[in-house]
Design a protein around this motif. Structure first.
Motif, PDB file in Angstrom:
ATOM      1  N   THR A 114       0.852  -1.185   0.000  1.00  0.00           N
ATOM      2  CA  THR A 114       0.000   0.000   0.000  1.00  0.00           C
ATOM      3  C   THR A 114       0.889   1.236   0.000  1.00  0.00           C
ATOM      4  OG1 THR A 114      -0.126  -0.061   2.412  1.00  0.00           O
ATOM      5  CG2 THR A 114      -1.924  -1.117   1.189  1.00  0.00           C
ATOM      6  N   GLU A 115       0.337   2.322  -0.481  1.00  0.00           N
ATOM      7  CA  GLU A 115       1.059   3.594  -0.439  1.00  0.00           C
ATOM      8  C   GLU A 115       0.713   4.247   0.895  1.00  0.00           C
ATOM      9  OE1 GLU A 115       0.073   5.630  -4.090  1.00  0.00           O
ATOM     10  OE2 GLU A 115       1.236   4.197  -5.257  1.00  0.00           O
ATOM     11  N   SER A 116       1.389   3.731   1.925  1.00  0.00           N
ATOM     12  CA  SER A 116       1.101   4.178   3.284  1.00  0.00           C
ATOM     13  C   SER A 116       2.284   3.884   4.196  1.00  0.00           C
ATOM     14  CB  SER A 116      -0.154   3.479   3.821  1.00  0.00           C
ATOM     15  OG  SER A 116       0.022   2.078   3.843  1.00  0.00           O
ATOM     16  N   LEU A 117       2.262   4.522   5.339  1.00  0.00           N
ATOM     17  CA  LEU A 117       3.171   4.242   6.438  1.00  0.00           C
ATOM     18  C   LEU A 117       2.298   3.654   7.527  1.00  0.00           C
ATOM     19  CD1 LEU A 117       5.884   4.463   7.934  1.00  0.00           C
ATOM     20  CD2 LEU A 117       5.260   6.818   8.517  1.00  0.00           C
ATOM     21  N   ASP A 118       2.541   2.392   7.884  1.00  0.00           N
ATOM     22  CA  ASP A 118       1.651   1.659   8.784  1.00  0.00           C
ATOM     23  C   ASP A 118       2.352   1.380  10.110  1.00  0.00           C
ATOM     24  OD1 ASP A 118       0.388   1.530   6.335  1.00  0.00           O
ATOM     25  OD2 ASP A 118       0.571  -0.637   6.129  1.00  0.00           O
ATOM     26  N   PHE A 119       1.628   1.612  11.187  1.00  0.00           N
ATOM     27  CA  PHE A 119       2.115   1.313  12.529  1.00  0.00           C
ATOM     28  C   PHE A 119       1.201   0.239  13.105  1.00  0.00           C
ATOM     29  CE2 PHE A 119       2.933   5.740  11.539  1.00  0.00           C
ATOM     30  CZ  PHE A 119       4.301   5.859  11.799  1.00  0.00           C
ATOM     31  N   GLY A 120       1.731  -0.959  13.335  1.00  0.00           N
ATOM     32  CA  GLY A 120       0.937  -2.057  13.860  1.00  0.00           C
ATOM     33  C   GLY A 120       1.422  -2.447  15.245  1.00  0.00           C
ATOM     34  N   ILE A 121       0.494  -2.572  16.179  1.00  0.00           N
ATOM     35  CA  ILE A 121       0.813  -2.941  17.556  1.00  0.00           C
ATOM     36  C   ILE A 121       0.128  -4.265  17.853  1.00  0.00           C
ATOM     37  CG2 ILE A 121       0.642  -2.248  19.986  1.00  0.00           C
ATOM     38  CD1 ILE A 121       0.200   0.682  18.714  1.00  0.00           C
ATOM     39  N   ILE A 122       0.924  -5.259  18.237  1.00  0.00           N
ATOM     40  CA  ILE A 122       0.366  -6.575  18.537  1.00  0.00           C
ATOM     41  C   ILE A 122      -0.169  -6.542  19.963  1.00  0.00           C
ATOM     42  CG2 ILE A 122       0.801  -9.041  18.785  1.00  0.00           C
ATOM     43  CD1 ILE A 122       2.696  -6.827  16.333  1.00  0.00           C
ATOM     44  N   HIS A 123      -1.472  -6.596  20.082  1.00  0.00           N
ATOM     45  CA  HIS A 123      -2.147  -6.547  21.380  1.00  0.00           C
ATOM     46  C   HIS A 123      -2.148  -7.920  22.042  1.00  0.00           C
ATOM     47  CE1 HIS A 123      -5.825  -7.038  23.822  1.00  0.00           C
ATOM     48  NE2 HIS A 123      -5.519  -5.838  24.267  1.00  0.00           N
ATOM     49  N   SER A 124      -2.445  -8.952  21.260  1.00  0.00           N
ATOM     50  CA  SER A 124      -2.527 -10.318  21.779  1.00  0.00           C
ATOM     51  C   SER A 124      -2.115 -11.281  20.683  1.00  0.00           C
ATOM     52  CB  SER A 124      -3.961 -10.655  22.197  1.00  0.00           C
ATOM     53  OG  SER A 124      -4.410  -9.777  23.195  1.00  0.00           O
ATOM     54  N   GLY A 125      -1.463 -12.378  21.079  1.00  0.00           N
ATOM     55  CA  GLY A 125      -1.091 -13.413  20.128  1.00  0.00           C
ATOM     56  C   GLY A 125       0.213 -13.114  19.409  1.00  0.00           C
ATOM     57  N   THR A 126       0.405 -13.808  18.281  1.00  0.00           N
ATOM     58  CA  THR A 126       1.595 -13.631  17.453  1.00  0.00           C
ATOM     59  C   THR A 126       1.161 -13.558  15.994  1.00  0.00           C
ATOM     60  OG1 THR A 126       1.988 -16.000  17.140  1.00  0.00           O
ATOM     61  CG2 THR A 126       3.044 -14.964  19.041  1.00  0.00           C
ATOM     62  N   ILE A 127       1.999 -12.935  15.190  1.00  0.00           N
ATOM     63  CA  ILE A 127       1.738 -12.828  13.747  1.00  0.00           C
ATOM     64  C   ILE A 127       3.087 -12.863  13.047  1.00  0.00           C
ATOM     65  CG2 ILE A 127       1.764 -10.305  13.616  1.00  0.00           C
ATOM     66  CD1 ILE A 127      -1.022 -12.167  11.926  1.00  0.00           C
ATOM     67  N   THR A 128       3.140 -13.514  11.882  1.00  0.00           N
ATOM     68  CA  THR A 128       4.383 -13.591  11.125  1.00  0.00           C
ATOM     69  C   THR A 128       4.282 -12.712   9.892  1.00  0.00           C
ATOM     70  OG1 THR A 128       4.815 -15.821  11.923  1.00  0.00           O
ATOM     71  CG2 THR A 128       5.988 -15.133   9.934  1.00  0.00           C
ATOM     72  N   LEU A 129       5.247 -11.825   9.763  1.00  0.00           N
ATOM     73  CA  LEU A 129       5.394 -10.950   8.604  1.00  0.00           C
ATOM     74  C   LEU A 129       6.275 -11.678   7.603  1.00  0.00           C
ATOM     75  CD1 LEU A 129       5.464  -8.099   7.157  1.00  0.00           C
ATOM     76  CD2 LEU A 129       7.533  -7.684   8.514  1.00  0.00           C
ATOM     77  N   THR A 130       5.866 -11.721   6.336  1.00  0.00           N
ATOM     78  CA  THR A 130       6.699 -12.268   5.272  1.00  0.00           C
ATOM     79  C   THR A 130       6.886 -11.188   4.226  1.00  0.00           C
ATOM     80  OG1 THR A 130       5.864 -14.506   5.636  1.00  0.00           O
ATOM     81  CG2 THR A 130       6.946 -14.078   3.525  1.00  0.00           C
ATOM     82  N   LEU A 131       8.151 -10.888   3.900  1.00  0.00           N
ATOM     83  CA  LEU A 131       8.454  -9.935   2.838  1.00  0.00           C
ATOM     84  C   LEU A 131       8.525 -10.668   1.510  1.00  0.00           C
ATOM     85  CD1 LEU A 131      11.128  -7.734   4.639  1.00  0.00           C
ATOM     86  CD2 LEU A 131       8.658  -7.358   4.451  1.00  0.00           C
ATOM     87  N   ASP A 132       8.464  -9.918   0.421  1.00  0.00           N
ATOM     88  CA  ASP A 132       8.435 -10.481  -0.922  1.00  0.00           C
ATOM     89  C   ASP A 132       9.639 -11.376  -1.223  1.00  0.00           C
ATOM     90  OD1 ASP A 132       7.179 -10.776  -3.417  1.00  0.00           O
ATOM     91  OD2 ASP A 132       8.436  -9.211  -4.296  1.00  0.00           O
ATOM     92  N   THR A 173      -5.027 -13.687  17.122  1.00  0.00           N
ATOM     93  CA  THR A 173      -4.154 -12.514  17.238  1.00  0.00           C
ATOM     94  C   THR A 173      -4.984 -11.261  17.014  1.00  0.00           C
ATOM     95  OG1 THR A 173      -2.217 -13.727  16.476  1.00  0.00           O
ATOM     96  CG2 THR A 173      -2.151 -11.327  16.258  1.00  0.00           C
ATOM     97  N   ARG A 174      -4.762 -10.260  17.866  1.00  0.00           N
ATOM     98  CA  ARG A 174      -5.402  -8.946  17.678  1.00  0.00           C
ATOM     99  C   ARG A 174      -4.289  -7.915  17.488  1.00  0.00           C
ATOM    100  NH1 ARG A 174     -10.422  -6.365  20.875  1.00  0.00           N
ATOM    101  NH2 ARG A 174     -11.477  -7.438  19.142  1.00  0.00           N
ATOM    102  N   MET A 175      -4.463  -7.087  16.423  1.00  0.00           N
ATOM    103  CA  MET A 175      -3.512  -6.011  16.140  1.00  0.00           C
ATOM    104  C   MET A 175      -4.258  -4.695  15.996  1.00  0.00           C
ATOM    105  SD  MET A 175      -0.759  -7.594  13.451  1.00  0.00           S
ATOM    106  CE  MET A 175       0.279  -6.132  13.493  1.00  0.00           C
ATOM    107  N   TYR A 176      -3.644  -3.650  16.528  1.00  0.00           N
ATOM    108  CA  TYR A 176      -4.139  -2.286  16.358  1.00  0.00           C
ATOM    109  C   TYR A 176      -3.284  -1.626  15.292  1.00  0.00           C
ATOM    110  CZ  TYR A 176      -6.899  -2.812  20.565  1.00  0.00           C
ATOM    111  OH  TYR A 176      -7.821  -3.236  21.475  1.00  0.00           O
ATOM    112  N   TRP A 177      -3.922  -0.942  14.340  1.00  0.00           N
ATOM    113  CA  TRP A 177      -3.224  -0.324  13.212  1.00  0.00           C
ATOM    114  C   TRP A 177      -3.538   1.156  13.087  1.00  0.00           C
ATOM    115  CZ3 TRP A 177       0.453  -2.529  10.404  1.00  0.00           C
ATOM    116  CH2 TRP A 177       0.530  -3.924  10.392  1.00  0.00           C
ATOM    117  N   VAL A 178      -2.498   1.954  12.850  1.00  0.00           N
ATOM    118  CA  VAL A 178      -2.628   3.338  12.424  1.00  0.00           C
ATOM    119  C   VAL A 178      -1.956   3.401  11.058  1.00  0.00           C
ATOM    120  CG1 VAL A 178      -2.041   5.755  12.864  1.00  0.00           C
ATOM    121  CG2 VAL A 178      -2.580   4.213  14.786  1.00  0.00           C
TER     122      VAL A 178
END
Length: 177
Positions: A103-121, A151-156
């Motif tokens: 996306t054409e954005s700057l994203d701030f994600g906060i992991i509130h509960s659980g885990t999440i895996t980020l995969t880059l291209d 998992t719960r994440m908060y996003w700005v």
């Protein structure tokens, strides 16, 4: 993937503003609607707030409020406000994945509960845990909840110009339907 609904509570939003005599007032105090973003109605998002300009416009009085709540239907066309910011809460079911996208954005994600895996291209992965923060700066990526817990994440999400590297513009990218 889990066949049970999110164990997390609904999300309450409280929004303040002013009266016509410049006194503070609560404009909204409500539980936001859960919007399902997967066909099985498990993964969901809560649209908390959206402004379509930065700096945001806090003018307006009770009954004449000028800003926009993010109550639009959720989708790739409403994920980012090109000139503003969006706040959302995502619940990811065990095994849930997102498609590779940029996306054409700057994203701030906060992991509130659980885990999440980020995969880059390029295949690089990083697992984020409760309390971690991700700053996503316009890279192609996907998300996967590889655990057996929700998992719960908060996003700005703040609108940004397209990434440019050595004269090459790396614009928005979504999978073909």
């Amino acid at each position: 993937m889990s066949k049970t609904a999110s164990p997390f509570p609904e999300v309450r939003r409280v929004i303040t503003g002013h009266t016509a005599d410049a006194q503070p007032v609560l404009l909204r105090d409500e539980v936001t609607e859960r919007v399902f973003v997967s066909p099985d109605h498990l993964n969901s998002v809560f649209n908390i707030y959206r402004t379509d300009q930065v700096p945001a416009n806090n003018d307006g009085v009770q009954g004449e409020w000028k800003d926009v709540i993010a109550d639009k239907p959720f989708g790739k066309d409403t994920l980012v406000s090109a000139e503003g910011a969006v706040v959302r809460v995502f619940d990811y079911a065990p095994g849930a994945t997102s498609p590779m996208h940029r996306t054409e954005s700057l994203d701030f994600g906060i992991i509130h509960s659980g885990t999440i895996t980020l995969t880059l291209d390029d295949g690089v992965t990083k697992t984020l845990n409760k309390g971690d923060v991700i700053v996503q700066r316009g890279t192609i990526h996907s998300w996967k909840n590889e655990s057996d817990e929700w998992t719960r994440m908060y996003w700005v999400v703040v609108g940004a110009k397209a990434v440019e590297v050595n004269g090459q513009v790396l614009g928005e990218q979504w999978p073909k339907p």
